[in-house]
Write an enzyme that holds these catalytic residues in place. Structure first.
Site, PDB file in Angstrom:
ATOM      1  N   CYS A  47       0.690  -1.216  -0.033  1.00 30.46           N
ATOM      2  CA  CYS A  47       0.082  -0.019  -0.098  1.00 30.46           C
ATOM      3  C   CYS A  47       0.951   1.156   0.048  1.00 30.46           C
ATOM      4  O   CYS A  47       0.413   2.427  -0.162  1.00 30.46           O
ATOM      5  CB  CYS A  47      -0.758   0.034   1.257  1.00 30.46           C
ATOM      6  N   ASP A  49       2.632   2.149   2.545  1.00 35.29           N
ATOM      7  CA  ASP A  49       2.859   2.746   3.787  1.00 35.29           C
ATOM      8  C   ASP A  49       4.163   1.912   4.403  1.00 35.29           C
ATOM      9  O   ASP A  49       4.785   1.040   3.896  1.00 35.29           O
ATOM     10  CB  ASP A  49       1.809   2.276   4.931  1.00 35.29           C
ATOM     11  N   CYS A 116      -1.016  -5.462   6.077  1.00 37.74           N
ATOM     12  CA  CYS A 116      -0.506  -4.821   7.424  1.00 37.74           C
ATOM     13  C   CYS A 116       0.403  -5.594   8.307  1.00 37.74           C
ATOM     14  O   CYS A 116       1.448  -5.423   8.723  1.00 37.74           O
ATOM     15  CB  CYS A 116      -1.399  -3.982   8.066  1.00 37.74           C
TER      16      CYS A 116
HETATM   17 FE1  FES Z   1      -1.124   0.173   4.630  1.00 38.34          FE
HETATM   18 FE2  FES Z   1      -2.207  -1.040   6.648  1.00 38.34          FE
HETATM   19  S1  FES Z   1      -3.079  -0.014   4.692  1.00 38.34           S
HETATM   20  S2  FES Z   1      -0.122  -0.985   6.301  1.00 38.34           S
END
Ligand code: FES
Length: 145
Positions: A47, A49, A116
């Protein structure tokens, strides 16, 4: 967290996440870095992140783990539970903390947030690998920030 932001945060999580996840997302354990750590890794999920994990290790046993993430509430919960699971483990035991162990400890995550847990597990494995590499060349620690 500011009260209004927290209310909104909880409302967004309720219904989609269980109590364990919400607890770790609201009150994450072991947040921050460890200066002069013995192992570190930062991973980026599919994603986009990122999640960082710092380790303190004594005699191949993890004495302290901290994390930081710029990701979603689920990634905060995954980082938090990963630090709890890995604390007091030997480095070999920590290598066995995989995505499924994290999901079990959190009593599950919605399917679209399973990545995640994958991010946290992969980052932990990379931090342990970093520790192993660093312990072969201990003088490198002197150059770490
Ligand atoms: Fe990216 Fe949770 S949506 S780590």
């Amino acid at each position: 967290m500011d009260e209004k932001v927290e209310k909104e945060f909880i409302l967004n999580m309720q219904g989609e996440y269980n109590e364990t996840v919400i607890d770790h997302a609201r009150n994450p354990r072991n947040v921050g870095n460890i200066p002069q750590c013995d192992g570190f890794a930062q991973g980026t999920g599919e994603c986009g992140d990122t999640l960082g994990l710092w380790l303190s290790v004594k005699n191949d046993r993890i004495t302290r783990v901290t994390f930081w993430t710029d990701g979603c509430g689920a990634s905060i919960a995954c980082g938090s539970i990963t630090t709890v699971l890995a604390t007091d483990c030997t480095v070999e035991e920590a290598m066995k903390i995989d995505r499924d162990a994290i999901l079990r400890a959190l009593d599950g995550l919605p399917e679209d947030h399973v990545h995640c847990a994958e991010l946290a597990a992969e980052t932990l494995a990379a931090a342990v690998k970093d520790y192993k590499e660093l312990s072969k060349f201990p003088w490198k620690k002197a150059y770490m920030k």
